[in-house]
Design an enzyme around this catalytic site. Sequence first.
Site, short mmCIF file in Angstrom:
data_model
loop_
_atom_site.label_atom_id
_atom_site.label_comp_id
_atom_site.label_asym_id
_atom_site.label_seq_id
_atom_site.Cartn_x
_atom_site.Cartn_y
_atom_site.Cartn_z
CB CYS A 1 -3.27 12.46 -7.91
SG CYS A 1 -1.67 13.25 -7.47
CG HIS B 1 -2.10 9.40 -4.37
ND1 HIS B 1 -1.86 8.76 -5.55
CD2 HIS B 1 -1.28 10.46 -4.71
CE1 HIS B 1 -1.34 9.57 -6.49
NE2 HIS B 1 -0.86 10.53 -5.77
CD GLU C 1 -3.44 5.64 -4.94
OE1 GLU C 1 -2.76 6.21 -5.73
OE2 GLU C 1 -4.54 6.24 -4.57
#
Length: 212
Positions: free
Chosen positions: A84, A193, A195
């Site tokens: 990001c 992202h 994650e």
Amino acid sequence: MSGAPRVTVLDYGSGNIRSAVRALERVGADVTLSHDPADVTEAAGLVVPGVGAFEAVMDGLRAVDAPRLIGRRIAGNRPVLGICVGMQVMFERGVEHGVPTDGLGEWPGTVERLAADVVPHMGWNTVEPAADSALFAGLADERFYFVHSYGVQDWTFDVTIPTMAAPRVTWSRHGGPFIAAVENGPLSATQFHPEKSADAGAQLLRNWLGTL
């Protein structure tokens, strides 16, 4: 975790950093959250997360001497993954609310407000992976989770050394095209992202770990 690749997630005050740690642990990494120079330089892989404003992220990185440490890793061909705003700061500069801020300058380009009627760009989106991408191996048709109002919308990287491989640039669209990921030798980065990107994000992180 014996035999697991050792990864440091850079701790410089960025928010939501624990989710990156947990995601990496779930895919088999031995993760340390730290800004200690030894942890940053000696790990098999370094992850540079980032949320919020470009300028604030750069201030946080400078406070822990991260620009020098990241530069040392890249010069030594040691893998780094930006996420990001951790990707955005790899470019020359960011411009938010008309105010320019110098980035790390690993890539040419300016991070600017997205050319879209609705920002932030928040939610799931497809990407157009670069040819022969290592990060997106097996993931060409997957969707990833984005949360951002700014991005790099033009790529002008020139390879001046004939033996140097051209960076692999992956694109997405919100209003217009923007860079969703870059793979450039030891330095990789994603605007989205991983994650927060469910199984697709987990596989991307496994793919990155496989390059360490």
